[in-house]
Design an enzyme around this catalytic site. Sequence first.
Site, PDB file in Angstrom:
ATOM      1  N   VAL A  62      -7.507   2.628   8.021  1.00 25.94           N
ATOM      2  CA  VAL A  62      -6.092   2.469   8.418  1.00 25.94           C
ATOM      3  C   VAL A  62      -5.272   3.740   8.224  1.00 25.94           C
ATOM      4  O   VAL A  62      -4.176   3.858   8.768  1.00 25.94           O
ATOM      5  CB  VAL A  62      -5.385   1.315   7.666  1.00 25.94           C
ATOM      6  CG1 VAL A  62      -6.016  -0.023   7.963  1.00 25.94           C
ATOM      7  CG2 VAL A  62      -5.319   1.569   6.165  1.00 25.94           C
ATOM      8  N   SER A 140       2.955  -6.927  -2.674  1.00 28.53           N
ATOM      9  CA  SER A 140       2.612  -7.282  -4.060  1.00 28.53           C
ATOM     10  C   SER A 140       3.894  -7.560  -4.824  1.00 28.53           C
ATOM     11  O   SER A 140       4.961  -7.023  -4.499  1.00 28.53           O
ATOM     12  CB  SER A 140       1.881  -6.116  -4.735  1.00 28.53           C
ATOM     13  OG  SER A 140       1.730  -6.375  -6.116  1.00 28.53           O
ATOM     14  N   TYR A 152       1.479   2.675  -6.546  1.00 32.64           N
ATOM     15  CA  TYR A 152       1.240   1.357  -5.949  1.00 32.64           C
ATOM     16  C   TYR A 152       2.566   0.624  -5.756  1.00 32.64           C
ATOM     17  O   TYR A 152       2.855   0.111  -4.679  1.00 32.64           O
ATOM     18  CB  TYR A 152       0.308   0.569  -6.864  1.00 32.64           C
ATOM     19  CG  TYR A 152      -0.164  -0.755  -6.322  1.00 32.64           C
ATOM     20  CD1 TYR A 152      -1.145  -0.811  -5.335  1.00 32.64           C
ATOM     21  CD2 TYR A 152       0.348  -1.952  -6.812  1.00 32.64           C
ATOM     22  CE1 TYR A 152      -1.603  -2.037  -4.849  1.00 32.64           C
ATOM     23  CE2 TYR A 152      -0.095  -3.178  -6.335  1.00 32.64           C
ATOM     24  CZ  TYR A 152      -1.075  -3.216  -5.353  1.00 32.64           C
ATOM     25  OH  TYR A 152      -1.516  -4.430  -4.877  1.00 32.64           O
ATOM     26  N   SER A 155       4.554   2.203  -2.995  1.00 24.91           N
ATOM     27  CA  SER A 155       3.975   1.934  -1.665  1.00 24.91           C
ATOM     28  C   SER A 155       4.298   0.507  -1.221  1.00 24.91           C
ATOM     29  O   SER A 155       4.612   0.267  -0.051  1.00 24.91           O
ATOM     30  CB  SER A 155       2.459   2.177  -1.661  1.00 24.91           C
ATOM     31  OG  SER A 155       1.763   1.194  -2.415  1.00 24.91           O
ATOM     32  N   LYS A 156       4.240  -0.441  -2.152  1.00 20.66           N
ATOM     33  CA  LYS A 156       4.487  -1.836  -1.781  1.00 20.66           C
ATOM     34  C   LYS A 156       5.985  -2.091  -1.560  1.00 20.66           C
ATOM     35  O   LYS A 156       6.354  -2.898  -0.698  1.00 20.66           O
ATOM     36  CB  LYS A 156       3.923  -2.783  -2.851  1.00 20.66           C
ATOM     37  CG  LYS A 156       2.398  -2.730  -2.968  1.00 20.66           C
ATOM     38  CD  LYS A 156       1.697  -3.146  -1.693  1.00 20.66           C
ATOM     39  CE  LYS A 156       0.198  -3.327  -1.887  1.00 20.66           C
ATOM     40  NZ  LYS A 156      -0.512  -3.748  -0.671  1.00 20.66           N
TER      41      LYS A 156
HETATM   42  N1  LIG Z   1      -5.858  -8.709  -6.131  1.00 20.03           N
HETATM   43  C1  LIG Z   1      -4.597  -8.693  -6.558  1.00 20.03           C
HETATM   44  O1  LIG Z   1      -4.311  -9.010  -7.728  1.00 20.03           O
HETATM   45  C2  LIG Z   1      -3.500  -8.311  -5.609  1.00 20.03           C
HETATM   46  C3  LIG Z   1      -2.181  -8.596  -5.996  1.00 20.03           C
HETATM   47  C4  LIG Z   1      -1.138  -8.254  -5.162  1.00 20.03           C
HETATM   48  C5  LIG Z   1      -1.410  -7.648  -3.945  1.00 20.03           C
HETATM   49  N2  LIG Z   1      -2.684  -7.365  -3.582  1.00 20.03           N
HETATM   50  C6  LIG Z   1      -2.896  -6.698  -2.291  1.00 20.03           C
HETATM   51  O2  LIG Z   1      -3.747  -7.494  -1.495  1.00 20.03           O
HETATM   52  C7  LIG Z   1      -4.459  -6.657  -0.576  1.00 20.03           C
HETATM   53  C8  LIG Z   1      -5.937  -6.989  -0.672  1.00 20.03           C
HETATM   54  O3  LIG Z   1      -6.387  -6.689  -1.992  1.00 20.03           O
HETATM   55  P1  LIG Z   1      -7.674  -7.372  -2.637  1.00 20.03           P
HETATM   56  O4  LIG Z   1      -7.314  -7.777  -4.000  1.00 20.03           O
HETATM   57  O5  LIG Z   1      -8.250  -8.336  -1.680  1.00 20.03           O
HETATM   58  O6  LIG Z   1      -8.613  -6.073  -2.784  1.00 20.03           O
HETATM   59  P2  LIG Z   1     -10.114  -5.791  -2.399  1.00 20.03           P
HETATM   60  O7  LIG Z   1     -10.982  -6.954  -2.715  1.00 20.03           O
HETATM   61  O8  LIG Z   1     -10.428  -4.471  -3.028  1.00 20.03           O
HETATM   62  O9  LIG Z   1     -10.066  -5.615  -0.797  1.00 20.03           O
HETATM   63  C9  LIG Z   1      -9.462  -4.486  -0.222  1.00 20.03           C
HETATM   64  C10 LIG Z   1      -9.907  -4.373   1.215  1.00 20.03           C
HETATM   65  O10 LIG Z   1      -9.210  -3.272   1.830  1.00 20.03           O
HETATM   66  C11 LIG Z   1     -10.155  -2.441   2.507  1.00 20.03           C
HETATM   67  N3  LIG Z   1      -9.624  -1.083   2.590  1.00 20.03           N
HETATM   68  C12 LIG Z   1      -9.252  -0.265   1.570  1.00 20.03           C
HETATM   69  N4  LIG Z   1      -8.833   0.916   2.047  1.00 20.03           N
HETATM   70  C13 LIG Z   1      -8.941   0.853   3.409  1.00 20.03           C
HETATM   71  C14 LIG Z   1      -8.668   1.752   4.464  1.00 20.03           C
HETATM   72  N5  LIG Z   1      -8.222   2.994   4.233  1.00 20.03           N
HETATM   73  N6  LIG Z   1      -8.880   1.343   5.736  1.00 20.03           N
HETATM   74  C15 LIG Z   1      -9.357   0.095   5.996  1.00 20.03           C
HETATM   75  N7  LIG Z   1      -9.637  -0.804   5.035  1.00 20.03           N
HETATM   76  C16 LIG Z   1      -9.439  -0.425   3.755  1.00 20.03           C
HETATM   77  C17 LIG Z   1     -11.423  -2.580   1.650  1.00 20.03           C
HETATM   78  O11 LIG Z   1     -12.612  -2.213   2.343  1.00 20.03           O
HETATM   79  P3  LIG Z   1     -13.157  -0.682   2.335  1.00 20.03           P
HETATM   80  O12 LIG Z   1     -12.952  -0.128   0.963  1.00 20.03           O
HETATM   81  O13 LIG Z   1     -14.577  -0.829   2.730  1.00 20.03           O
HETATM   82  O14 LIG Z   1     -12.362   0.040   3.363  1.00 20.03           O
HETATM   83  C18 LIG Z   1     -11.393  -4.077   1.386  1.00 20.03           C
HETATM   84  O15 LIG Z   1     -11.884  -4.773   2.501  1.00 20.03           O
HETATM   85  C19 LIG Z   1      -4.133  -5.218  -0.976  1.00 20.03           C
HETATM   86  O16 LIG Z   1      -3.158  -4.711  -0.121  1.00 20.03           O
HETATM   87  C20 LIG Z   1      -3.593  -5.364  -2.389  1.00 20.03           C
HETATM   88  O17 LIG Z   1      -2.705  -4.335  -2.698  1.00 20.03           O
HETATM   89  C21 LIG Z   1      -3.746  -7.691  -4.393  1.00 20.03           C
END
Ligand SMILES: NC(=O)c1ccc[n+]([C@@H]2O[C@H](COP(=O)([O-])OP(=O)(O)OC[C@H]3O[C@@H](n4cnc5c(N)ncnc54)[C@H](OP(=O)(O)O)[C@@H]3O)[C@@H](O)[C@H]2O)c1
Length: 269
Positions: A62, A140, A152, A155-156
């Site tokens: 992305v 987030s 982070y 950015s959010k």
């Molecule tokens: N888990 C939490 O506690 C939490 C809380 C609040 C918000 N969030 C947000 O929720 C979203 C998903 O997080 P998650 O917890 O599901 O994390 P995750 O399991 O690490 O999944 C992140 C996904 O993003 C992809 N990604 C990362 N960089 C990328 C790039 N440059 N281009 C395309 N794809 C990319 C990763 O695949 P690749 O690395 O293979 O590209 C992976 O599929 C994020 O935006 C995170 O900030 C998470």
Amino acid sequence: MDSKKVILITGGSSGIGLSIAEKLAGQNYQVISLSRNKEKIERALKEKPNLKNKVDFIIGDVSSQDSINQLCSYIKENYGVLHGLVNSAGVITIGTLESLKADEWQKMLDINLTGPFLVTKTLLPLMKKANGASIINISSIAGLRPGTSIGYSVSKAGLDMLTRFLVADLGPYNIRVNSINPGLVKTHLHFDNNIFSNQEDYNKMVEGARVRHPLKKVGAPEDIANMVNFLLSDEASWISGAVIPLAGGVTEENGFLPPKEDALLKKKI
Ligand SMILES: NC(=O)c1ccc[n+]([C@@H]2O[C@H](COP(=O)([O-])OP(=O)(O)OC[C@H]3O[C@@H](n4cnc5c(N)ncnc54)[C@H](OP(=O)(O)O)[C@@H]3O)[C@@H](O)[C@H]2O)c1
């Protein structure tokens, strides 16, 4: 018979994005996922073998305009239209003003904020064709008040303003834009970004966070997928510009502050 609505999920190979992919693929949606690593796609298909042949997993980044251009051409040629975009790709490095390195800051801004801007801008012509598209930014709770990473959180917070800004820009095309702001959700995020390397420390962190959520539980990826499903649906057709804390009771006002009894206990000590 209605043809399937086409939805792109960035970061659909893991965690929240993968759960959204599963939820939508089980309904009348054609799901496309964009992510960088083949290994994570293989891991996803091991976790959820039912998604084989149901989700169109595309490799791309992305934060790269070239990559997004290729994705746009691919969607145009194969599907011709885009009804929904879920910007879920994200990364995190913990750190304060003093401890976070400039390149770590830049990476979070590039992927978490500039990524959704570029993807939305490039795919807009395909979304205009949908006659009622929906964009959902996975932000987030850390964007609503300071968290554990300056880059982070910034950015959010920027992503939430992108949501608010786009409401007026895209309303005339009947395109809705909303943010979901999760609290702690158990995914691969903290391991894949090297914040934790062993399960025991991770579990301790999760337990510490759990008690700071008023509902005394952390989130599951399905909690976010359910809200995405609703925001994509016709039932949400008058909702645009919402920034929704989805965090077991944590909000902008009370976010992650220790509960009062802990604060009192500390005072007593
Ligand atoms: N888990 C939490 O506690 C939490 C809380 C609040 C918000 N969030 C947000 O929720 C979203 C998903 O997080 P998650 O917890 O599901 O994390 P995750 O399991 O690490 O999944 C992140 C996904 O993003 C992809 N990604 C990362 N960089 C990328 C790039 N440059 N281009 C395309 N794809 C990319 C990763 O695949 P690749 O690395 O293979 O590209 C992976 O599929 C994020 O935006 C995170 O900030 C998470």
